[in-house]
Design a protein around this motif. Structure first.
Motif, PDB file in Angstrom:
ATOM      1  N   PRO A  21      45.869 -27.489  32.121  1.00  6.46           N
ATOM      2  CA  PRO A  21      45.697 -27.976  30.996  1.00  6.46           C
ATOM      3  C   PRO A  21      46.536 -29.010  30.728  1.00  6.46           C
ATOM      4  CG  PRO A  21      44.727 -25.734  30.996  1.00  6.46           C
ATOM      5  CD  PRO A  21      45.198 -25.714  32.145  1.00  6.46           C
ATOM      6  N   ALA A  22      46.286 -29.745  29.963  1.00  4.68           N
ATOM      7  CA  ALA A  22      47.943 -30.753  29.555  1.00  4.68           C
ATOM      8  C   ALA A  22      48.495 -29.917  28.376  1.00  4.68           C
ATOM      9  CB  ALA A  22      46.853 -31.843  28.735  1.00  4.68           C
ATOM     10  N   TRP A  23      47.583 -28.705  28.201  1.00  8.45           N
ATOM     11  CA  TRP A  23      49.161 -28.388  26.271  1.00  8.45           C
ATOM     12  C   TRP A  23      49.768 -27.848  27.238  1.00  8.45           C
ATOM     13  CZ3 TRP A  23      49.051 -23.249  26.450  1.00  8.45           C
ATOM     14  CH2 TRP A  23      47.606 -22.045  27.144  1.00  8.45           C
ATOM     15  N   ARG A  24      49.442 -26.823  28.540  1.00  7.05           N
ATOM     16  CA  ARG A  24      50.288 -25.670  29.047  1.00  7.05           C
ATOM     17  C   ARG A  24      51.757 -26.708  29.672  1.00  7.05           C
ATOM     18  NH1 ARG A  24      48.448 -20.561  30.176  1.00  7.05           N
ATOM     19  NH2 ARG A  24      46.265 -20.694  29.979  1.00  7.05           N
ATOM     20  N   ALA A  25      51.253 -27.391  30.362  1.00  9.88           N
ATOM     21  CA  ALA A  25      51.695 -28.387  31.088  1.00  9.88           C
ATOM     22  C   ALA A  25      53.044 -28.992  29.971  1.00  9.88           C
ATOM     23  CB  ALA A  25      51.234 -29.385  31.964  1.00  9.88           C
ATOM     24  N   ARG A  26      52.797 -29.140  29.166  1.00 11.59           N
ATOM     25  CA  ARG A  26      53.374 -30.212  27.738  1.00 11.59           C
ATOM     26  C   ARG A  26      54.395 -28.620  27.378  1.00 11.59           C
ATOM     27  NH1 ARG A  26      50.943 -33.213  23.806  1.00 11.59           N
ATOM     28  NH2 ARG A  26      53.134 -33.744  22.791  1.00 11.59           N
TER      29      ARG A  26
END
Length: 476
Positions: free
Chosen positions: A134-139
């Motif tokens: 998920p994008a939030w985890r990568a961010r």
């Protein structure tokens, strides 16, 4: 494909007979929720791609021009990601933020995370767009690698990327901190003590901090404090707070243990401050031999009415710190402490225009603008007006008087607004333009024609810009 899923979700939620009669089984409902989650993750990943492309459109070269000299406050190139990621033109983040409905700071983070992932964490970037992470985890990982101290080189960031990608981004904050610390040691990015235990290498990253979240005031008049301190300091503080809470109970307090511990921490701070002043030679002492604690300034505003010779305040008011509701009885309790210094300022009528003859802004006009605007008046910005510049909406012309012309930008209430330093520079040195259309109401136009209205209630997006070559129909 994504749009059909969204339409199905809306139909389930709002269609006729939604609820028991909609015929959905528990499995169907769970499948719809999962589909909505997938659409959200896909949109977040797409947003990262577009944010990176926005940065590509605004490289440092876009603000450089030949045969110019630097002007104080003008736009400059800025690193918003780690070593090896491209620089961007500083002001480009503001327009992206307003269009997305987020602050300039949040937009800067979004672009920075996109560039960090694309250029320094490419494995994680690929997993985000493959739907594996998920994008939030990568961010979260990108935020850590951008702000690590000491700074991670591109090679060191690549090592972190490889380790995190191997577990598909499933790494917690503590594990990530330890991985970064190991990376710092592995790439010799910090000077380590040769006598130190190698197992303590993670201490190369100093996690200590004390953060007072003064921008997040609870409706109950409380504020959150977050801290990471040495073990010995933490134990000493715990003992001192426990002792203070027990003392309050002995003196008759019937509040909960948590409330007494919180109050004891405040008492500890005030007592220590008073002792510091006493030791420094301050002679204005109270009855117990201790001077008043340093003044704490809280700007609270209450409506008041006159009843004979008595001023009656309303039960609720507004506190400038955090723009939150505050109760009159809370202010009375805070002011009841014997070591509290209270200052009552005269009322300033916000409806009375004030004018000064020169460019400089007198204190009374400045205070009027602060009370009227409350925050920086740029769209989505929430920086308190008391820490902002006061800007002439129509610029002051220093040559007007000498040339016998009327002053186009007078120092008057109707031509002044609160702008934080960044947005003040943005207004002065970029195509952003704004005007005051009513007292305390501002309309902004972005470089690409997006329009926003800003007042003390927030930001409203106005009609979108005209598409190129297609005139907007006239309104009758």
């Amino acid at each position: 494909m994504a749009s059909s899923r969204v339409e199905h979700m809306i139909e389930v939620a709002t269609g006729p007979g939604a609820g028991e009669a909609d015929g959905l089984t528990a499995a169907d409902l769970l499948a719809s929720i999962r589909s909505a989650r997938d659409v959200e993750n896909q949109a977040a990943a797409e947003q990262l791609i577009l944010a990176a492309r926005w940065a590509d459109l605004h490289p440092p070269e876009s603000i450089h021009s030949a045969a110019t000299f630097p002007v104080p406050g003008c736009e400059h190139e800025e690193p918003i990601a780690g070593d090896g990621a491209p620089l961007v033109a500083e002001f480009c983040v503001a327009e992206l933020g307003t269009v997305l409905g987020i602050s300039t700071v949040a937009a800067k983070k979004l672009i920075g995370h996109a560039l960090e992932l694309r250029h320094r964490l490419p494995r994680l970037w690929a997993q985000v767009h493959a739907g594996a992470v998920p994008a939030w985890r990568a961010r979260t990982v990108a935020e850590t690698t951008i702000h690590t101290n000491p700074v991670l080189t591109r090679e060191a960031a690549g090592f972190v990327d490889a380790q995190v990608a191997a577990v598909a981004g499933r790494i917690g904050p503590a594990q990530l901190d330890r991985l970064v610390a190991e990376t710092i040691t592995r790439y010799d990015l910090a000077v380590t003590d040769p006598t130190a235990d190698p197992e303590d290498g993670y201490l190369s990253v100093d996690p200590r901090h004390v953060t007072v979240h003064d921008d997040d005031v609870h409706f109950a008049g409380t504020m959150r404090i977050e801290a990471e301190v040495d073990l010995a300091d933490a134990l000493d503080l715990d003992r001192a707070v426990a002792h203070g809470a027990e003392t309050l109970k002995t003196l008759g307090s019937d509040e909960s243990l948590d409330a007494r511990r919180a109050k004891a921490l405040g008492d500890l701070a005030r007592t220590q401050t008073a002792l510091d002043l006493h030791a420094s030679g301050v002679t204005d002492a109270s009855e117990d031999g201790l001077p008043p604690a340093r003044e704490m300034v809280i700007h609270a505003h209450f409506d008041a009415t006159l009843s004979g010779d008595t001023t009656v305040f309303g039960p609720t008011g507004r506190m400038e710190n955090g723009q939150r509701l505050v109760l009159l009885e809370q202010i009375q309790a805070w002011c009841g402490d014997t070591r509290t210094q209270v200052t009552v300022k005269p009322v300033i009528d916000l409806n009375t225009p004030l004018t000064a003859q020169g460019y400089d802004i007198p204190d009374q006009i400045r205070e009027q603008i602060i009370l009227r605007d409350r925050t920086c008046v740029f769209p989505r910005c929430s920086r308190p007006a008391r820490g902002c510049d006061i800007d002439h909406v129509v610029p002051w012309d220093e040559h007007a008087e000498a040339e016998g012309r009327p002053q186009p930008g007078p120092t008057t209430t109707s031509n002044l607004a609160a702008l934080c330093r960044f947005h003040h520079r943005l207004k002065t040195h970029s195509p952003w333009r704004y005007a005051m259309v009513a007292p305390g109401v501002f309309e902004w136009r972005s470089p690409h024609g997006f329009r926003f209205r800003r007042d003390h209630t927030g930001t409203t997006e106005l009609d979108p810009p005209d598409p190129p070559g297609i005139p907007r129909p006239r309104r009758r």
